[in-house]
Design a protein around this motif. Structure first.
Motif, PDB file in Angstrom:
ATOM      1  N   SER A 249       0.810  -1.221   0.000  1.00  0.00           N
ATOM      2  CA  SER A 249       0.000   0.000   0.000  1.00  0.00           C
ATOM      3  C   SER A 249       0.843   1.270   0.000  1.00  0.00           C
ATOM      4  O   SER A 249       0.526   2.235  -0.678  1.00  0.00           O
ATOM      5  CB  SER A 249      -0.897   0.044   1.238  1.00  0.00           C
ATOM      6  N   ARG A 250       1.914   1.268   0.801  1.00  0.00           N
ATOM      7  CA  ARG A 250       2.655   2.513   0.981  1.00  0.00           C
ATOM      8  C   ARG A 250       4.006   2.549   0.272  1.00  0.00           C
ATOM      9  O   ARG A 250       4.730   3.547   0.359  1.00  0.00           O
ATOM     10  CB  ARG A 250       2.878   2.750   2.478  1.00  0.00           C
ATOM     11  N   GLY A 251       4.349   1.463  -0.434  1.00  0.00           N
ATOM     12  CA  GLY A 251       5.667   1.374  -1.077  1.00  0.00           C
ATOM     13  C   GLY A 251       6.003   2.593  -1.926  1.00  0.00           C
ATOM     14  O   GLY A 251       7.152   3.033  -2.009  1.00  0.00           O
ATOM     15  N   TRP A 252       4.973   3.184  -2.576  1.00  0.00           N
ATOM     16  CA  TRP A 252       5.202   4.326  -3.468  1.00  0.00           C
ATOM     17  C   TRP A 252       5.936   5.462  -2.762  1.00  0.00           C
ATOM     18  O   TRP A 252       6.751   6.172  -3.382  1.00  0.00           O
ATOM     19  CB  TRP A 252       3.868   4.866  -4.014  1.00  0.00           C
ATOM     20  N   ALA A 253       5.717   5.636  -1.452  1.00  0.00           N
ATOM     21  CA  ALA A 253       6.318   6.771  -0.748  1.00  0.00           C
ATOM     22  C   ALA A 253       7.836   6.582  -0.640  1.00  0.00           C
ATOM     23  O   ALA A 253       8.603   7.551  -0.721  1.00  0.00           O
ATOM     24  CB  ALA A 253       5.692   6.933   0.626  1.00  0.00           C
ATOM     25  N   TRP A 254       8.286   5.329  -0.470  1.00  0.00           N
ATOM     26  CA  TRP A 254       9.729   5.054  -0.408  1.00  0.00           C
ATOM     27  C   TRP A 254      10.347   5.217  -1.799  1.00  0.00           C
ATOM     28  O   TRP A 254      11.439   5.747  -1.939  1.00  0.00           O
ATOM     29  CB  TRP A 254       9.976   3.646   0.145  1.00  0.00           C
ATOM     30  N   THR A 255       9.625   4.739  -2.827  1.00  0.00           N
ATOM     31  CA  THR A 255      10.142   4.873  -4.191  1.00  0.00           C
ATOM     32  C   THR A 255      10.310   6.354  -4.526  1.00  0.00           C
ATOM     33  O   THR A 255      11.347   6.782  -5.050  1.00  0.00           O
ATOM     34  CB  THR A 255       9.153   4.234  -5.199  1.00  0.00           C
ATOM     35  N   THR A 453      13.212  -8.123  -1.401  1.00  0.00           N
ATOM     36  CA  THR A 453      12.130  -7.247  -1.819  1.00  0.00           C
ATOM     37  C   THR A 453      12.354  -7.056  -3.310  1.00  0.00           C
ATOM     38  O   THR A 453      13.352  -6.473  -3.719  1.00  0.00           O
ATOM     39  CB  THR A 453      12.245  -5.899  -1.078  1.00  0.00           C
ATOM     40  N   THR A 454      11.436  -7.581  -4.114  1.00  0.00           N
ATOM     41  CA  THR A 454      11.754  -7.674  -5.534  1.00  0.00           C
ATOM     42  C   THR A 454      11.240  -6.509  -6.375  1.00  0.00           C
ATOM     43  O   THR A 454      11.724  -6.276  -7.471  1.00  0.00           O
ATOM     44  CB  THR A 454      11.158  -8.970  -6.122  1.00  0.00           C
ATOM     45  N   ALA A 455      10.243  -5.787  -5.885  1.00  0.00           N
ATOM     46  CA  ALA A 455       9.702  -4.695  -6.707  1.00  0.00           C
ATOM     47  C   ALA A 455       9.304  -3.524  -5.816  1.00  0.00           C
ATOM     48  O   ALA A 455       9.005  -3.698  -4.637  1.00  0.00           O
ATOM     49  CB  ALA A 455       8.501  -5.192  -7.502  1.00  0.00           C
ATOM     50  N   ALA A 456       9.344  -2.349  -6.404  1.00  0.00           N
ATOM     51  CA  ALA A 456       9.044  -1.130  -5.646  1.00  0.00           C
ATOM     52  C   ALA A 456       7.669  -0.598  -6.033  1.00  0.00           C
ATOM     53  O   ALA A 456       7.279  -0.645  -7.201  1.00  0.00           O
ATOM     54  CB  ALA A 456      10.116  -0.072  -5.943  1.00  0.00           C
ATOM     55  N   GLY A 457       6.945  -0.084  -5.048  1.00  0.00           N
ATOM     56  CA  GLY A 457       5.587   0.414  -5.289  1.00  0.00           C
ATOM     57  C   GLY A 457       5.577   1.763  -5.994  1.00  0.00           C
ATOM     58  O   GLY A 457       6.524   2.546  -5.889  1.00  0.00           O
ATOM     59  N   LEU A 458       4.494   2.002  -6.708  1.00  0.00           N
ATOM     60  CA  LEU A 458       4.288   3.303  -7.362  1.00  0.00           C
ATOM     61  C   LEU A 458       2.841   3.729  -7.162  1.00  0.00           C
ATOM     62  O   LEU A 458       1.951   2.891  -7.044  1.00  0.00           O
ATOM     63  CB  LEU A 458       4.532   3.201  -8.875  1.00  0.00           C
ATOM     64  N   PHE A 459       2.617   5.002  -7.139  1.00  0.00           N
ATOM     65  CA  PHE A 459       1.250   5.521  -7.134  1.00  0.00           C
ATOM     66  C   PHE A 459       1.289   6.834  -7.900  1.00  0.00           C
ATOM     67  O   PHE A 459       2.237   7.604  -7.742  1.00  0.00           O
ATOM     68  CB  PHE A 459       0.734   5.745  -5.703  1.00  0.00           C
ATOM     69  N   GLY A 482      -9.561   3.432 -11.494  1.00  0.00           N
ATOM     70  CA  GLY A 482      -9.684   2.054 -11.962  1.00  0.00           C
ATOM     71  C   GLY A 482      -9.113   1.910 -13.360  1.00  0.00           C
ATOM     72  O   GLY A 482      -8.361   0.980 -13.659  1.00  0.00           O
ATOM     73  N   LYS A 483      -9.434   2.865 -14.227  1.00  0.00           N
ATOM     74  CA  LYS A 483      -8.956   2.817 -15.617  1.00  0.00           C
ATOM     75  C   LYS A 483      -7.439   2.989 -15.649  1.00  0.00           C
ATOM     76  O   LYS A 483      -6.744   2.353 -16.441  1.00  0.00           O
ATOM     77  CB  LYS A 483      -9.643   3.942 -16.402  1.00  0.00           C
ATOM     78  N   PHE A 484      -6.963   3.855 -14.763  1.00  0.00           N
ATOM     79  CA  PHE A 484      -5.517   4.089 -14.700  1.00  0.00           C
ATOM     80  C   PHE A 484      -4.807   2.778 -14.360  1.00  0.00           C
ATOM     81  O   PHE A 484      -3.828   2.399 -15.003  1.00  0.00           O
ATOM     82  CB  PHE A 484      -5.216   5.155 -13.633  1.00  0.00           C
ATOM     83  N   ALA A 485      -5.339   2.093 -13.341  1.00  0.00           N
ATOM     84  CA  ALA A 485      -4.714   0.835 -12.919  1.00  0.00           C
ATOM     85  C   ALA A 485      -4.752  -0.184 -14.056  1.00  0.00           C
ATOM     86  O   ALA A 485      -3.821  -0.961 -14.254  1.00  0.00           O
ATOM     87  CB  ALA A 485      -5.428   0.286 -11.696  1.00  0.00           C
ATOM     88  N   GLU A 486      -5.836  -0.148 -14.832  1.00  0.00           N
ATOM     89  CA  GLU A 486      -6.005  -1.087 -15.944  1.00  0.00           C
ATOM     90  C   GLU A 486      -4.981  -0.816 -17.051  1.00  0.00           C
ATOM     91  O   GLU A 486      -4.393  -1.718 -17.617  1.00  0.00           O
ATOM     92  CB  GLU A 486      -7.391  -0.832 -16.510  1.00  0.00           C
ATOM     93  N   ASP A 487      -4.788   0.474 -17.343  1.00  0.00           N
ATOM     94  CA  ASP A 487      -3.950   0.830 -18.487  1.00  0.00           C
ATOM     95  C   ASP A 487      -2.475   1.017 -18.144  1.00  0.00           C
ATOM     96  O   ASP A 487      -1.645   1.123 -19.038  1.00  0.00           O
ATOM     97  CB  ASP A 487      -4.450   2.146 -19.115  1.00  0.00           C
ATOM     98  N   ALA A 488      -2.168   1.093 -16.831  1.00  0.00           N
ATOM     99  CA  ALA A 488      -0.792   1.426 -16.443  1.00  0.00           C
ATOM    100  C   ALA A 488       0.191   0.408 -17.011  1.00  0.00           C
ATOM    101  O   ALA A 488      -0.031  -0.799 -16.940  1.00  0.00           O
ATOM    102  CB  ALA A 488      -0.684   1.463 -14.930  1.00  0.00           C
ATOM    103  N   GLY A 492       9.070  -5.159 -14.559  1.00  0.00           N
ATOM    104  CA  GLY A 492       9.353  -5.969 -13.377  1.00  0.00           C
ATOM    105  C   GLY A 492       9.770  -5.242 -12.112  1.00  0.00           C
ATOM    106  O   GLY A 492       9.481  -5.692 -11.015  1.00  0.00           O
ATOM    107  N   THR A 493      10.457  -4.113 -12.237  1.00  0.00           N
ATOM    108  CA  THR A 493      10.986  -3.453 -11.038  1.00  0.00           C
ATOM    109  C   THR A 493       9.886  -2.783 -10.220  1.00  0.00           C
ATOM    110  O   THR A 493      10.076  -2.491  -9.055  1.00  0.00           O
ATOM    111  CB  THR A 493      12.020  -2.378 -11.478  1.00  0.00           C
ATOM    112  N   TYR A 494       8.734  -2.514 -10.839  1.00  0.00           N
ATOM    113  CA  TYR A 494       7.715  -1.717 -10.154  1.00  0.00           C
ATOM    114  C   TYR A 494       6.352  -2.405 -10.144  1.00  0.00           C
ATOM    115  O   TYR A 494       6.049  -3.211 -11.013  1.00  0.00           O
ATOM    116  CB  TYR A 494       7.572  -0.351 -10.849  1.00  0.00           C
ATOM    117  N   PHE A 495       5.554  -2.027  -9.163  1.00  0.00           N
ATOM    118  CA  PHE A 495       4.158  -2.473  -9.140  1.00  0.00           C
ATOM    119  C   PHE A 495       3.303  -1.293  -8.700  1.00  0.00           C
ATOM    120  O   PHE A 495       3.803  -0.357  -8.054  1.00  0.00           O
ATOM    121  CB  PHE A 495       3.979  -3.667  -8.188  1.00  0.00           C
TER     122      PHE A 495
END
Ligand code: ATP
Length: 733
Positions: A249-255, A453-459, A482-488, A492-495
């Motif tokens: 949930s919060r990985g994006w803040a560290w990235t 830790t294999t991938a870094a979060g994004l938001f 929802g559409k953003f998540a669908e089209d993003a 491999g490095t990010y989720f």
């Protein structure tokens, strides 16, 4: 695209294909020749080939490379086939039907004509989709921060287990630098750093979502990682608990902090599991990584045997770790009732100030508070004088699932025992139940190198979402997200971080009119536990007032007295959450819209004082004193009242069952063994409605009204998602 166009020329040497211009000229000239028409009518192969092209998933996928998405493909393909029919020259018909060519070869050649046709006739739609795709291209997030890329940064990774001095050394580097920032995972940690730096004489500001304390002359700041200011330049930045890059949930803040901070030196502290990931991110950023490895200061040993007689066997310096608020208070009650020792508590839903106060009480030598019962919130941040960590269980109940506590978390929590600054030179870890000990030992023996830790979060930042929404001409925030998540597009490095709570807020606020997209984004991003109806209705109320251009005031008064029970304390925790939510919003909207910030802050402080006071009085040893034998629930084995109390009630039962298990058993009897525990977590706005409905269906309300869970017949489950709710011991930022 070039590649696709040229790939079309491989095949079908046997019959020469007409060029696109020739087909277009034939179509333009008013139709195919009579031979073409005749052949078209006669040749099933011709029609089959055109239909196969139009329906081919391969062609559909290839079309994506031309930015023809699934939505417009059907239309473009149908128009193209129509165009071919109009321009069906004998040469084209022969090429499509030639017996020596395979279907794939024919499709390849047709695709070249298709690409030209699409570019000429659907240029606008293609350009629009191309822009959308680029907006949601999340494959190179390091390029979102061009200033940081040009800043000449260096990364220093402090890697090691808990209690090895990583943070100490990183903070040394920061406090010795002219300017610096510490970015921590919790408000509590930011407060600890703020206090300790100021105490050492390094002036330091505090910045969290809920508060901003500016110290005149300070050139250092301690903040929560989400609040990291990417426009300010620093000599040294510290990012703590870097492995949380992978937090769902919060990985994006560290990235964001790792890629965007403007600091010459970025010191990151963590258990080493993110080293590979950080190296690959640093490679993308063309930044060097220097690794400092650390070892634990004190040994950590597993104690076999567990607690043979249950919580009567606790010893001063023990920290019992449980994963629900209810368990925490049950254990506190059991220990205080059986041993006469006093117990402090630490869990995420308590305000950070209260947790620190409890930690102080526990750490202070010579007082009666010798034991601590805590949730996993104890794993990070607090310096505690723990001799032994005792796991109440190694399983957590999350939603409907019972999951093993992750190895990294077991290591982190157990590692709290025997801290360097404490009086204990060896740390111990054990479990209440002997059967859990092999799992504990295996977790502690797992080398950190095996945990990665294999991938870094994004938001997405608001600007990205806004551009995306503008192109889609959508204005419903939940749908945009929802559409953003669908089209993003990710690699491999990010989720993309989980959006559950943002989506829940979007649904809750969907009917509030008069909010701009940006307002909605801010309200939805506010950290709030919307599973609680009071917090949810507070958010709805704040947003509605704001949308109506009315001042968002709080109609609340401080309670008159400290809470006298765990329920009373929970009421205050909830009130404090509402105040925190208001304060968070007040820092993001104009002051005149959220007026009297100081009064609300004062109210929050008063509440914290009352909670501190309440906690000290709570569950004080009862008159029956130590040594009483407590009843134990025959199902879940939780401790209950003293046996002698039950005997004086002339209980006809030889065995005793706790209220939760009793309700479950009653529900199973009434609704069948298949009855389930229901929690309406989907949309807090309809909470009350569901409650009424559930009661009408004869659902049994659990004794703890705040847990918002009911046992209901299984067939009722269709009306709402059935999910078991655990009491909130939630994470705080
Ligand atoms: N060189 C030192 N001199 C004095 N105290 C130290 C030194 N290094 C570390 N400590 C103390 O040891 C304890 C553990 O250090 P620190 O918090 O830096 O460990 P850590 O590896 O970051 O652990 P965690 O991940 O559990 O926070 C702290 O109380 C810290 O103040």
């Amino acid at each position: 695209m070039q590649k696709i166009l040229s790939s079309a020329t491989h095949a079908a040497e046997a019959v020469a294909w007409p060029t696109f211009d020739e087909v277009a000229a034939a179509a333009e000239a008013g139709g195919a020749s009579s031979k073409g028409r005749k052949q078209r009518a006669e040749s099933r192969k011709l029609e089959d080939s055109l239909a196969a092209f139009q329906n081919s998933p391969t062609v559909r996928d290839q079309a994506l490379a031309l930015y023809i998405n699934a939505q417009i493909f059907a239309e473009v393909a149908a128009a193209f086939v129509d165009f071919l029919r109009r321009g069906m020259t004998p040469a084209l018909a022969d090429a499509i039907t030639q017996p020596s060519a395979s279907q794939a070869q024919i499709q390849n050649n047709l695709f070249e004509l298709f690409a030209n046709f699409a570019l000429q006739n659907y240029g606008k739609e293609i350009a629009l989709y191309r822009e959308i795709v680029h907006t949601v291209d999340l494959t190179k997030p390091h390029l979102w921060y061009p200033t940081a890329r040009a800043f000449g940064r260096r990364i220093v990774y402090h890697a090691g287990p808990t209690n090895s001095g990583k943070t100490f050394n990183a903070l040394q580097a920061m406090s010795q630098a002219g300017t610096g920032v510490y970015c921590g995972p919790l408000r509590l940690l930011a407060m600890e750093v703020y206090d300790s730096l100021n105490a050492q004489g390094t002036l330091c500001n505090l910045l969290t979502g809920q508060e901003k304390r500016e110290v005149p002359g300070a050139r250092h700041t301690a903040c929560t990682v989400e609040m990291a200011n990417l426009n300010e330049e620093y000599d040294v930045a510290v990012i703590d608990e870097i492995q949380l890059l992978g937090d769902e949930s919060r990985g994006w803040a560290w990235t964001r902090a790792l890629q965007g901070l403007l600091a010459k030196e970025i010191h990151i502290c963590g258990d080493g599991s993110a080293l590979g990931l950080v190296r690959s991110m640093a490679k993308q950023m063309h930044e060097p990584v220097e690794v400092h490895n650390y070892n634990r200061f004190t040994p950590l040993e597993v104690q076999e045997g567990g607690l043979a007689r249950g919580y009567q066997d606790v010893q001063p310096g023990d920290c019992i770790v449980a994963f629900s608020r209810r368990d925490i208070y049950d254990i506190k009650h059991t220990i205080e009732a059986t041993t006469g020792q006093r117990v402090c508590v630490v869990y995420g839903a308590l305000p950070p100030e209260t947790r620190r106060q409890q930690a102080r009480l526990f750490n202070e030598p010579g007082n009666e508070y010798t034991l601590l019962v805590a949730s996993d919130a104890v794993g990070m941040g607090l310096n505690l004088n723990i001799r032994r960590v005792v796991f109440h269980t190694l399983h957590k109940t999350e939603g409907a699932q019972r999951r093993a506590v992750p190895v990294t978390q077991i290591k982190q929590i157990a590692g709290r025992a025997g801290r360097r600054s404490s009086e204990f030179k060896v740390g111990y870890a054990t479990c209440l139940n002997q059967g859990d000990i092999p799992q504990l030992a295996a977790a502690l023996e797992t080398p950190l190198a095996d945990l990665s830790t294999t991938a870094a979060g994004l938001f997405p930042e608001f600007g990205t979402l806004e551009a995306f929404a503008g192109q889609l001409l959508m204005d419903e925030f939940g749908a945009i997200l929802g559409k953003f998540a669908e089209d993003a597009r990710l690699e491999g490095t990010y989720f993309l971080c989980k959006q559950d709570s943002v989506m829940r807020a979007a649904r809750l606020l969907s009917r509030v009119e008069g909010l701009s997209l940006q307002d909605r984004f801010l309200f939805c991003m506010a950290p709030a536990n919307l599973r609680d109806p009071r917090v949810a209705s507070a958010l709805l109320h704040f947003a509605t007032r704001y949308a109506a251009r009315e001042a968002v005031t709080l109609d609340m008064h401080a309670p008159m007295a400290a809470p006298k029970s765990s329920d009373g304390l929970m009421e205050m925790e909830l009130t404090h959450q509402v105040l925190s939510l208001w304060l968070w919003l007040s820092h993001r909207f104009q002051k005149n819209v959220f007026p009297e910030q100081a009064t609300v802050q004062g109210l929050a402080t008063k509440l914290i004082d009352l909670m501190d006071e309440g906690l000290q009085g709570l569950c004080a040893p009862r008159a029956f004193g130590s040594g009483s034998t407590l009843a134990m629930c025959s199902k879940c084995r939780k401790a209950g009242p003293p046996l002698e109390d039950l005997q004086t009630q002339n209980s006809p039962h030889k065995t005793w069952m706790c209220p939760t298990c009793r309700t479950a058993a009653r529900a199973a009897h009434k609704h069948g063994p298949e009855s389930i525990l229901l929690e309406p977590d989907e949309n807090a706005a309809n909470y009350l409605q569901l409650w009424t409905l559930a009661r009408r269906h004869g659902a049994d309300l659990l004794s703890d009204k705040h847990e918002a869970a009911w046992w209901v017949p299984r067939d009722y489950a269709g009306e709402a998602r059935a999910q078991r709710r655990t009491a909130s011991v939630g994470a705080e930022r």
